[in-house]
Design an enzyme around this catalytic site. Structure first.
Site, PDB file in Angstrom:
ATOM      1  N   HIS A  10     -11.220   0.818 -35.324  1.00 24.19           N
ATOM      2  CA  HIS A  10     -12.665   0.949 -35.372  1.00 24.19           C
ATOM      3  C   HIS A  10     -13.357  -0.332 -35.964  1.00 24.19           C
ATOM      4  O   HIS A  10     -12.515  -1.084 -36.567  1.00 24.19           O
ATOM      5  CB  HIS A  10     -13.068   2.357 -35.768  1.00 24.19           C
ATOM      6  CG  HIS A  10     -12.618   3.603 -35.229  1.00 24.19           C
ATOM      7  ND1 HIS A  10     -13.233   3.759 -33.775  1.00 24.19           N
ATOM      8  CD2 HIS A  10     -11.454   4.374 -35.044  1.00 24.19           C
ATOM      9  CE1 HIS A  10     -12.631   4.666 -33.168  1.00 24.19           C
ATOM     10  NE2 HIS A  10     -11.543   5.431 -34.022  1.00 24.19           N
ATOM     11  N   ASP A  50     -18.853  -3.069 -33.649  1.00 23.41           N
ATOM     12  CA  ASP A  50     -19.115  -2.666 -32.372  1.00 23.41           C
ATOM     13  C   ASP A  50     -20.079  -2.965 -31.403  1.00 23.41           C
ATOM     14  O   ASP A  50     -20.059  -3.309 -30.108  1.00 23.41           O
ATOM     15  CB  ASP A  50     -19.500  -1.111 -32.782  1.00 23.41           C
ATOM     16  CG  ASP A  50     -18.378  -0.026 -32.794  1.00 23.41           C
ATOM     17  OD1 ASP A  50     -18.356   1.009 -33.209  1.00 23.41           O
ATOM     18  OD2 ASP A  50     -17.016  -0.697 -32.736  1.00 23.41           O
TER      19      ASP A  50
HETATM   20  C1  LIG Z   1     -18.736   7.752 -30.731  1.00 19.37           C
HETATM   21  C2  LIG Z   1     -18.653   7.891 -32.208  1.00 19.37           C
HETATM   22  C3  LIG Z   1     -18.814   6.374 -32.956  1.00 19.37           C
HETATM   23  C4  LIG Z   1     -17.609   5.603 -32.543  1.00 19.37           C
HETATM   24  C5  LIG Z   1     -17.777   4.453 -32.861  1.00 19.37           C
HETATM   25  C6  LIG Z   1     -16.614   3.665 -33.977  1.00 19.37           C
HETATM   26  C7  LIG Z   1     -16.856   3.306 -35.322  1.00 19.37           C
HETATM   27  C8  LIG Z   1     -15.813   2.583 -33.169  1.00 19.37           C
HETATM   28  O1  LIG Z   1     -15.559   1.637 -33.926  1.00 19.37           O
HETATM   29  S1  LIG Z   1     -15.605   2.466 -31.671  1.00 19.37           S
HETATM   30  C9  LIG Z   1     -14.733   1.403 -31.308  1.00 19.37           C
HETATM   31  C10 LIG Z   1     -13.233   1.765 -30.838  1.00 19.37           C
HETATM   32  N1  LIG Z   1     -12.482   0.240 -30.580  1.00 19.37           N
HETATM   33  C11 LIG Z   1     -12.583   0.002 -29.610  1.00 19.37           C
HETATM   34  O2  LIG Z   1     -13.294   0.548 -28.540  1.00 19.37           O
HETATM   35  C12 LIG Z   1     -11.609  -1.093 -29.236  1.00 19.37           C
HETATM   36  C13 LIG Z   1     -10.731  -1.054 -28.002  1.00 19.37           C
HETATM   37  N2  LIG Z   1     -10.251   0.562 -27.659  1.00 19.37           N
HETATM   38  C14 LIG Z   1      -9.114   0.991 -28.455  1.00 19.37           C
HETATM   39  O3  LIG Z   1      -8.738   0.229 -29.301  1.00 19.37           O
HETATM   40  C15 LIG Z   1      -8.873   2.087 -28.015  1.00 19.37           C
HETATM   41  O4  LIG Z   1      -9.402   2.564 -26.720  1.00 19.37           O
HETATM   42  C16 LIG Z   1      -9.328   3.578 -28.975  1.00 19.37           C
HETATM   43  C17 LIG Z   1      -8.450   3.127 -30.479  1.00 19.37           C
HETATM   44  C18 LIG Z   1     -10.490   3.253 -29.351  1.00 19.37           C
HETATM   45  C19 LIG Z   1      -8.950   4.736 -28.546  1.00 19.37           C
HETATM   46  O5  LIG Z   1      -7.594   4.606 -28.351  1.00 19.37           O
HETATM   47  P1  LIG Z   1      -6.807   5.626 -27.276  1.00 19.37           P
HETATM   48  O6  LIG Z   1      -5.316   5.838 -27.624  1.00 19.37           O
HETATM   49  O7  LIG Z   1      -7.668   6.870 -27.181  1.00 19.37           O
HETATM   50  O8  LIG Z   1      -7.174   4.981 -25.787  1.00 19.37           O
HETATM   51  P2  LIG Z   1      -6.391   3.800 -25.209  1.00 19.37           P
HETATM   52  O9  LIG Z   1      -5.443   3.269 -25.932  1.00 19.37           O
HETATM   53  O10 LIG Z   1      -7.733   2.832 -25.077  1.00 19.37           O
HETATM   54  O11 LIG Z   1      -6.148   4.250 -23.754  1.00 19.37           O
HETATM   55  C20 LIG Z   1      -7.016   4.857 -22.926  1.00 19.37           C
HETATM   56  C21 LIG Z   1      -6.370   6.002 -22.530  1.00 19.37           C
HETATM   57  O12 LIG Z   1      -7.027   6.972 -21.598  1.00 19.37           O
HETATM   58  C22 LIG Z   1      -6.478   6.710 -20.259  1.00 19.37           C
HETATM   59  N3  LIG Z   1      -7.752   6.824 -19.534  1.00 19.37           N
HETATM   60  C23 LIG Z   1      -8.803   6.274 -19.664  1.00 19.37           C
HETATM   61  N4  LIG Z   1      -9.833   6.746 -18.539  1.00 19.37           N
HETATM   62  C24 LIG Z   1      -9.069   7.518 -17.968  1.00 19.37           C
HETATM   63  C25 LIG Z   1      -9.339   8.224 -16.688  1.00 19.37           C
HETATM   64  N5  LIG Z   1     -10.744   8.173 -16.098  1.00 19.37           N
HETATM   65  N6  LIG Z   1      -8.287   9.215 -16.034  1.00 19.37           N
HETATM   66  C26 LIG Z   1      -7.348   9.376 -16.820  1.00 19.37           C
HETATM   67  N7  LIG Z   1      -6.711   8.767 -17.863  1.00 19.37           N
HETATM   68  C27 LIG Z   1      -7.914   7.783 -18.254  1.00 19.37           C
HETATM   69  C28 LIG Z   1      -5.811   5.509 -20.111  1.00 19.37           C
HETATM   70  O13 LIG Z   1      -4.887   5.818 -18.966  1.00 19.37           O
HETATM   71  C29 LIG Z   1      -5.167   5.420 -21.533  1.00 19.37           C
HETATM   72  O14 LIG Z   1      -3.979   6.195 -21.483  1.00 19.37           O
HETATM   73  P3  LIG Z   1      -2.582   5.764 -22.243  1.00 19.37           P
HETATM   74  O15 LIG Z   1      -2.819   5.884 -23.646  1.00 19.37           O
HETATM   75  O16 LIG Z   1      -1.694   6.848 -21.699  1.00 19.37           O
HETATM   76  O17 LIG Z   1      -2.253   4.430 -21.664  1.00 19.37           O
HETATM   77  C30 LIG Z   1     -17.585   8.740 -32.714  1.00 19.37           C
HETATM   78  C31 LIG Z   1     -17.268   8.573 -34.096  1.00 19.37           C
HETATM   79  C32 LIG Z   1     -16.670   9.838 -34.509  1.00 19.37           C
HETATM   80  C33 LIG Z   1     -16.244  10.880 -33.318  1.00 19.37           C
HETATM   81  C34 LIG Z   1     -16.288  12.284 -33.521  1.00 19.37           C
HETATM   82  C35 LIG Z   1     -15.172  12.553 -34.543  1.00 19.37           C
HETATM   83  O18 LIG Z   1     -13.811  11.935 -34.073  1.00 19.37           O
HETATM   84  C36 LIG Z   1     -14.877  14.131 -34.449  1.00 19.37           C
HETATM   85  C37 LIG Z   1     -14.730  14.746 -32.936  1.00 19.37           C
HETATM   86  C38 LIG Z   1     -13.154  14.482 -32.363  1.00 19.37           C
HETATM   87  C39 LIG Z   1     -12.919  14.920 -30.953  1.00 19.37           C
HETATM   88  O19 LIG Z   1     -11.705  14.737 -30.735  1.00 19.37           O
HETATM   89  C40 LIG Z   1     -14.076  14.275 -30.138  1.00 19.37           C
HETATM   90  C41 LIG Z   1     -15.388  14.600 -30.673  1.00 19.37           C
HETATM   91  C42 LIG Z   1     -15.662  14.166 -31.871  1.00 19.37           C
HETATM   92  C43 LIG Z   1     -17.089  14.836 -32.366  1.00 19.37           C
HETATM   93  C44 LIG Z   1     -15.842  12.712 -32.197  1.00 19.37           C
HETATM   94  C45 LIG Z   1     -16.775  12.141 -31.071  1.00 19.37           C
HETATM   95  C46 LIG Z   1     -17.023  10.551 -30.906  1.00 19.37           C
HETATM   96  O20 LIG Z   1     -15.984   9.982 -30.680  1.00 19.37           O
HETATM   97  C47 LIG Z   1     -17.529  10.157 -32.382  1.00 19.37           C
HETATM   98  C48 LIG Z   1     -18.924  10.906 -32.916  1.00 19.37           C
END
Ligand SMILES: C[C@H](CCC[C@H](C)C(=O)SCCNC(=O)CCNC(=O)[C@H](O)C(C)(C)COP(=O)(O)OP(=O)(O)OC[C@H]1O[C@@H](n2cnc3c(N)ncnc32)[C@H](O)[C@@H]1OP(=O)(O)O)[C@H]1CC[C@H]2[C@@H]3[C@H](O)C[C@@H]4C[C@H](O)CC[C@]4(C)[C@H]3C[C@H](O)[C@]12C
Length: 382
Positions: free
Chosen positions: A122, A152
């Site tokens: 993050h 971000d």
């Molecule tokens: C939104 C609030 C603020 C967030 C900001 C925060 C401080 C950041 O820094 S965000 C920046 C994160 N990093 C990046 O964006 C860099 C690149 N991305 C990544 O590194 C990763 O995506 C990841 C680490 C962010 C997430 O990893 P993940 O394993 O989940 O995903 P990926 O590896 O990327 O793979 C995606 C997989 O998804 C599949 N996919 C995608 N689209 C589709 C689709 N359409 N159909 C099917 N499948 C799909 C894709 O194929 C991949 O699959 P595989 O893995 O099998 O390959 C948030 C701050 C706090 C949060 C809240 C808190 O966490 C509590 C709750 C938690 C709950 O779970 C959700 C609600 C919350 C209230 C939550 C809500 C918000 O997130 C916050 C408020």
């Protein structure tokens, strides 16, 4: 608007990706956000002006659907860690073979290569790895992140949007798209170029929090006022510093020289005592529209109503009475016109978008019945 007619396919992600897409939408791009069926929606609330199509990318026909969208799009924006798109058969080689003009923007934390490329993270992690976090925070305290603004948004979403616009401009010459590897580590580091380029000027010789611009200087920091609010002071140049001292009702003769670093703590105490004698409103009357470089620290409740921000219309109120910043910068000929509509519901525009991209009703019905796509029932009942 400057980006009118640019077609963007944004795969739904967390804050940085949605912010990048919103910037493009604010300036006129047609942004379709590809949501996962069953997702709760854009929790970062950065989706104004976008449309939502919900499709299961894990289904081969779901990935094929996005390939078809990208064959007619200008930009693809993906927010995943390295390798995810390739797994979905949606990597740049695949999509740019079908559409060589496609600008393929990859917004990730650590970039598309290197040992951390597939690791989760993050903002704070990227900021830490960029070196910038080591310079942020008060003296004697742990390094402290400035919310999730620098990696971000500044070094991530906005830097990626800049890359996309540059690639769009370059494409007018070459006719070709390209891949944008937007790493938030490198974007945050790039934002800090000033710190790197001024290393030998003596600006950063002190420990964190004791330097000129990191809260160490008594004339570049914040002070509490009599009513528990704060004023920001940025009187760096001698001529502005003189006005600060005068406005505080102090005598320069009774103070050490401005740049006497060793005596900054004593100066800070005198300034703090002075600021504590009046309220924020009273200090505004003393310093407003002077060159003392003193401004009120405005709260989110105050900022849109401040006379200067009001005169410029720096904040907008949307249809749901939510206040947020107007898009920046202000372009004289083709200013951004941010949508004031609510954010799209998941799948709200699935059918509309598919029709626009040439899908027949029969194809759409089949995709529905095979649960590759979902619409939004609420919308249907509206
Ligand atoms: C939104 C609030 C603020 C967030 C900001 C925060 C401080 C950041 O820094 S965000 C920046 C994160 N990093 C990046 O964006 C860099 C690149 N991305 C990544 O590194 C990763 O995506 C990841 C680490 C962010 C997430 O990893 P993940 O394993 O989940 O995903 P990926 O590896 O990327 O793979 C995606 C997989 O998804 C599949 N996919 C995608 N689209 C589709 C689709 N359409 N159909 C099917 N499948 C799909 C894709 O194929 C991949 O699959 P595989 O893995 O099998 O390959 C948030 C701050 C706090 C949060 C809240 C808190 O966490 C509590 C709750 C938690 C709950 O779970 C959700 C609600 C919350 C209230 C939550 C809500 C918000 O997130 C916050 C408020």
């Amino acid at each position: 608007m400057a980006l009118r007619g640019v077609k963007v396919v944004e795969l739904a992600g967390l804050a940085p990706g949605p912010f990048c897409g919103m910037v493009l939408a604010d300036f006129g791009a047609q942004v379709v956000r590809v949501d996962r069926p069953g997702a709760v929606g854009d929790v970062s609330r950065l989706s104004r002006g976008k449309r939502s199509l919900a499709v299961d990318l894990k289904r081969p026909r779901g990935a094929a659907l996005v390939r078809r969208l990208c064959a007619r799009a200008d930009v693809l924006l993906e927010p995943f860690r390295h390798g995810v798109m390739e797994k979905l058969q949606l990597g740049p080689e695949t999509l740019q073979k079908e559409n060589p003009r496609l600008i393929y923007a990859r917004l990730s934390g650590f970039g598309q290569s290197g040992r951390l490329a597939t690791v989760a993270g993050h903002d704070i992690n990227y900021l830490a790895l960029s070196g910038v976090l080591s310079r942020l925070g008060r003296s004697g305290e742990n390094p402290s992140p400035p919310l999730n603004l620098l990696a971000d948004f500044g070094g991530g979403g906005l830097m990626c949007a800049l890359g996309i616009v540059m690639a769009l401009f370059e494409r007018t010459r070459s006719g070709k798209g390209q891949v944008i590897d937007a790493s938030m580590v490198e974007g945050a580091a790039y934002l800090s170029s000033f710190l790197w380029k001024t290393q030998n000027l003596g600006l950063w010789d002190q420990p964190r929090g004791k330097n000129l611009l990191d809260g160490g200087a008594p004339f570049y920091t914040t002070y509490r006022t009599a009513d528990g609010e704060f004023m920001a002071v940025g009187a760096l140049e001698p001529q502005f510093y003189k006005l600060l001292v005068k406005g505080l009702g102090l005598e320069s003769e009774n103070l050490p020289p401005q740049m006497s670093v060793a005596e900054w703590p004593e100066m800070r105490k005198k300034f703090a005592a002075a600021f504590a004698r009046k309220t924020k409103a009273e200090w505004c009357r003393v310093f407003d529209r002077t060159d003392a470089c003193v401004t009120p620290v405005l709260t989110f409740e105050e900022v849109a109503h401040h006379p200067h921000n009001k005169e410029r219309g720096s904040f907008v109120t949307d249809g749901e009475q939510g206040v947020s910043p107007r898009p920046a910068p202000l372009l004289s000929g083709t200013p951004a016109l941010p949508s004031l509509e609510r954010d799209p519901l998941i799948g709200e525009h699935t059918e509309e978008v598919l029709r626009e991209f040439g899908f027949s009703q029969e194809e759409i019905d089949q995709l529905y019945s095979d649960k590759v796509i979902v619409g939004n029932k609420l919308r249907a009942s509206l």
